[in-house]
Design an enzyme around this catalytic site. Structure first.
Site, short mmCIF file in Angstrom:
data_model
loop_
_atom_site.label_atom_id
_atom_site.label_comp_id
_atom_site.label_asym_id
_atom_site.label_seq_id
_atom_site.Cartn_x
_atom_site.Cartn_y
_atom_site.Cartn_z
N HIS A 121 -3.50 -9.36 3.30
CA HIS A 121 -4.91 -9.57 3.60
C HIS A 121 -5.05 -10.52 4.79
O HIS A 121 -4.19 -11.38 5.01
CB HIS A 121 -5.64 -10.16 2.39
CG HIS A 121 -6.00 -9.13 1.36
ND1 HIS A 121 -6.37 -9.45 0.08
CD2 HIS A 121 -6.05 -7.77 1.43
CE1 HIS A 121 -6.63 -8.34 -0.60
NE2 HIS A 121 -6.44 -7.32 0.20
N HIS A 146 -3.02 3.48 -6.05
CA HIS A 146 -3.46 2.22 -5.43
C HIS A 146 -3.61 1.12 -6.48
O HIS A 146 -3.56 -0.08 -6.14
CB HIS A 146 -4.80 2.43 -4.71
CG HIS A 146 -5.20 1.26 -3.87
ND1 HIS A 146 -4.57 0.95 -2.68
CD2 HIS A 146 -6.16 0.31 -4.05
CE1 HIS A 146 -5.12 -0.14 -2.15
NE2 HIS A 146 -6.09 -0.54 -2.96
N TYR A 172 -10.62 -10.01 -6.08
CA TYR A 172 -9.97 -10.30 -7.36
C TYR A 172 -10.50 -11.54 -8.07
O TYR A 172 -9.87 -12.01 -9.02
CB TYR A 172 -8.45 -10.46 -7.12
CG TYR A 172 -7.80 -9.23 -6.56
CD1 TYR A 172 -7.55 -8.12 -7.35
CD2 TYR A 172 -7.42 -9.17 -5.22
CE1 TYR A 172 -6.93 -6.98 -6.84
CE2 TYR A 172 -6.80 -8.04 -4.69
CZ TYR A 172 -6.57 -6.95 -5.50
OH TYR A 172 -5.98 -5.82 -4.99
N LYS A 176 -2.48 -1.78 10.57
CA LYS A 176 -3.79 -1.88 11.19
C LYS A 176 -4.16 -3.28 11.65
O LYS A 176 -4.96 -3.44 12.57
CB LYS A 176 -4.85 -1.35 10.23
CG LYS A 176 -4.91 -2.08 8.89
CD LYS A 176 -5.95 -1.45 7.97
CE LYS A 176 -6.02 -2.16 6.63
NZ LYS A 176 -7.03 -1.56 5.74
N ARG A 219 0.84 -1.19 0.00
CA ARG A 219 0.00 0.00 0.00
C ARG A 219 0.88 1.24 0.00
O ARG A 219 2.02 1.22 0.49
CB ARG A 219 -0.91 0.01 1.22
CG ARG A 219 -1.81 -1.23 1.34
CD ARG A 219 -2.54 -1.25 2.67
NE ARG A 219 -3.44 -2.40 2.81
CZ ARG A 219 -3.09 -3.58 3.32
NH1 ARG A 219 -1.85 -3.75 3.76
NH2 ARG A 219 -3.96 -4.56 3.41
N ARG A 237 -1.11 -1.69 -6.72
CA ARG A 237 -1.37 -2.86 -5.87
C ARG A 237 -2.22 -3.88 -6.63
O ARG A 237 -1.93 -5.08 -6.62
CB ARG A 237 -2.07 -2.40 -4.59
CG ARG A 237 -2.41 -3.49 -3.59
CD ARG A 237 -2.87 -2.83 -2.29
NE ARG A 237 -3.49 -3.74 -1.35
CZ ARG A 237 -2.81 -4.49 -0.49
NH1 ARG A 237 -1.50 -4.47 -0.48
NH2 ARG A 237 -3.44 -5.28 0.37
#
Length: 211
Positions: A182, A156, A192, A82, A45, A159
């Protein structure tokens, strides 16, 4: 009546289009070559890329990702990633490692021209007195694309491009999900799934042999 929510079409660059971008970068813009190569070949990211320091580029050709950049009310600050899955080590190929090491050498001269000292905790993609923001690299994409005939994509989308590249290489969803941070591979598949046409066709062919 249930209203349908239309999802925006995901954009990504094939390897050929990324190479086209790379060819349009000038020699005196090597920091851009390093940044976009890292974005394309790691799938990290933008906030993760901007917080990378040289301490995070390991000798075993691995990028250590454990923090990200947040923007609140115009102020930027570093914070830990996060989720646990966002904290990861991403192996990189020898070519990308070489690009980063060449940039490290060039960066030292640039940083010292501002009477600053480059150290191992200097941001990898700093090329001026103050580290650049996300907007800087977003604008650079459009600027470079105008030099040729490329249609710009969002930052982005690099990515997304990395994931599309791995799918094209027939890598497994679980490996892809761990590489891009992920929490589980179902998240990767939900985002995806439409990029896995060959797997859908192989499944259909297997069903054909059942009757």
């Amino acid at each position: 009546m249930i209203l349908r929510v239309e999802k925006k079409q995901m954009k990504f660059w094939t390897l050929e289009r990324y190479k086209a971008l790379d060819s349009l970068i000038n020699e005196d813009e090597y920091f851009l070559k390093a940044f976009f190569a890292t974005a394309y070949f790691t799938g990290a990211r933008c906030g993760e890329l901007l917080t990378l320091s040289w301490d995070d580029i390991l000798l075993n050709h691995t990028v250590d990702i454990d923090k990200t950049l947040h923007n609140v009310a115009g102020d930027s600050f570093y914070d830990s990633s996060k989720t646990k899955s966002s904290i990861r080590q991403v192996p990189i190929n020898a070519r990308l490692y070489g690009i980063l090491m060449k940039w490290k050498t060039e960066q030292k001269q640039i940083i010292e021209s501002y009477l600053l000292e480059r150290s191992e905790d200097t941001p990898v993609f700093q090329f001026r007195e103050i580290p650049p923001t996300r907007n800087h690299y977003t604008k650079r994409i459009a600027t470079i694309c105008k030099r040729g005939t490329l249609e710009p994509i969002r930052l982005h989308d690099f990515r997304h491009s990395h994931v599309a590249l791995l799918i094209e290489m027939k890598e497994e969803p679980l490996l892809i999900s761990k590489r891009i941070g992920h929490s589980d591979y179902t998240t990767t598949m939900n985002i995806y799934a439409h990029l896995f046409p060959n797997k859908q066709r192989n499944l259909a062919n297997k069903l054909d042999g059942l009757f």
